[in-house]
Write an enzyme that holds these catalytic residues in place. Structure first.
Site, PDB file in Angstrom:
ATOM      1  CG  HIS A   1      10.259  52.031 102.664  1.00 40.10           C
ATOM      2  ND1 HIS A   1       8.951  52.238 102.273  1.00 40.10           N
ATOM      3  CD2 HIS A   1      10.447  50.687 102.586  1.00 40.10           C
ATOM      4  CE1 HIS A   1       8.387  51.077 101.978  1.00 40.10           C
ATOM      5  NE2 HIS A   1       9.283  50.115 102.158  1.00 40.10           N
TER       6      HIS A   1
ATOM      7  CG  ASP B   1       9.840  41.983 109.251  1.00 40.44           C
ATOM      8  OD1 ASP B   1      10.135  43.032 108.652  1.00 40.44           O
ATOM      9  OD2 ASP B   1       8.727  41.425 109.123  1.00 40.44           O
TER      10      ASP B   1
ATOM     11  CD  GLU C   1       7.723  46.851  96.500  1.00 41.08           C
ATOM     12  OE1 GLU C   1       8.865  46.391  96.652  1.00 41.08           O
ATOM     13  OE2 GLU C   1       6.824  46.743  97.359  1.00 41.08           O
TER      14      GLU C   1
ATOM     15  CG  ASP D   1      12.810  43.967 103.237  1.00 42.38           C
ATOM     16  OD1 ASP D   1      12.360  43.782 104.374  1.00 42.38           O
ATOM     17  OD2 ASP D   1      12.112  44.357 102.280  1.00 42.38           O
TER      18      ASP D   1
END
EC number: 3.5.4.4
Length: 363
Positions: free
Chosen positions: A15, A19, A217, A296
């Site tokens: 996961h 970007d 989440e 991220d």
């Protein structure tokens, strides 16, 4: 002095957003080359503006992408380069297999409505974005020795894009693409049930395209239930709020559902409140099927080791648990069975564990 890695052995990551994993230097390079204004002049300044040190709300987090995506989106060279550099980044993380996800539409500037990031219309379509990312990933795979596959994201707020996403999954399934995902703001009421998403996932089931969904989440256990029962997801992105519904949690445990856990991310996005026990501790104690992931890393100023350090130092995770969760990640990957077996054999050997006869049963 560099910190000793919490788990200095081969790892699997399932996961992580393309970007959200771009080098600040690359953003600056294309900002300058394309004449796009950025909020900083050096990689360090840019990293600090884009990056997070303390929890922010979901809108504040999403606003980070507005700073830098205009420098990358719509540019063929940039799209291919971020894919290539992503693989290099993962090699440094000690990852041997990774599934990276992204929305083709959010990197395009043609045949996408609305055109993202306030770009002028250009000629880079979502279809060509996938082709370019595939090229970058495959070249990175060759140069850095990391096995890479990709997942294409539908966006909750744009159900009109989803039919094209599943068609791109089918078109490029032999060239890195292994699955479909649903990402974006899960607090949008009823977004799991938007007909565009439901139809795309039904087509994925019919066509043998693997499925994962961001659910639980920041959304409720009910969003998780919709992902499992309506969208027929095979894995859950995050899934923390499943624990609010004991019946659902016990059912998913029995079904061996895989949870793609992102510990450091969950702190910075407020998905997990630090004064409560982290759901991953419950997952560990219950020997649930889950993995550790960065989500991220550009925005969270992290590497995969950040998540391993956090779970080791603050939650008492052991090397044995790290081995177990990586083996489960490999078993829950979207690789075909023969490639999955090769990956598992690599891990068993690296971990000094005997290779079981069957790769079917999760630990």
């Amino acid at each position: 002095m560099a910190q000793t890695p919490a788990f200095n052995k081969p790892k699997v990551e399932l996961h992580v957003h393309l970007d959200g994993a771009i080098k600040p230097e690359t953003i600056l390079y294309y900002g300058r080359k394309r004449g796009i204004a950025l909020p900083a002049d050096t990689p360090e300044e840019l990293q600090n503006i884009i990056g997070m040190d303390k929890p922010l709300s979901l809108p504040e987090f999403l606003a980070k992408f507005d700073y830098y995506m205009p420098a990358i989106a719509g540019c063929r060279e940039a799209v291919k380069r971020i894919a290539y550099e992503f693989v290099e980044m993962k090699a440094k993380d000690g990852v041997v297999y990774v599934e990276v996800r992204y929305s083709p539409h959010l990197l395009a500037n043609s045949k996408v409505e609305p055109i993202p990031w306030n770009q002028a219309e250009g000629d880079l379509t979502p279809d060509e974005v996938v082709s370019l990312v595939n090229q970058g990933l495959q070249e990175g795979e060759r140069d850095f020795g990391v096995k890479v596959r990709s997942i294409l994201c539908c966006m909750r707020h744009q159900p009109s894009w989803s039919s094209e996403v599943v068609e791109l999954c089918k078109k490029y399934r032999e060239q890195t693409v292994v699955a479909i995902d649903l990402a974006g703001d899960e607090t949008i009421e009823g977004s799991s049930l938007f007909p565009g998403h439901v139809k795309a996932y039904a087509e994925a089931v019919k066509s043998g395209v693997h499925r994962t969904v961001h659910a639980g989440e920041v959304g409720s256990a009910n969003v998780v239930k919709e992902a499992v029962d309506t969208l027929k997801t095979e894995r859950l992105g995050h899934g923390y709020h499943t624990l609010e519904d004991a019946t659902l949690y016990n059912r998913l445990r029995q079904e061996n559902m895989h949870f793609e856990v992102c510990p450091w991310s969950s702190y910075l996005t407020g998905a997990w409140k630090p004064d409560t026990e982290h759901p991953v501790v419950r997952f560990k104690n219950d020997q649930v099927n889950y993995s550790l992931n960065t989500d991220d890393p550009l925005i969270f100023k992290s590497t995969l080791d950040t998540d391993y350090q956090m779970t080791k130092n603050e939650m008492g995770f052991t090397e044995e648990e790290f081995k177990r969760l990586n083996i489960n990640a490999a078993k829950s990957s979207f690789l075909p069975e023969d490639e999955k077996k090769e990956l598992l054999d690599l891990l068993y050997k690296a971990y000094g564990m005997p290779s079981p006869a069957s790769a079917e049963q999760c630990l």
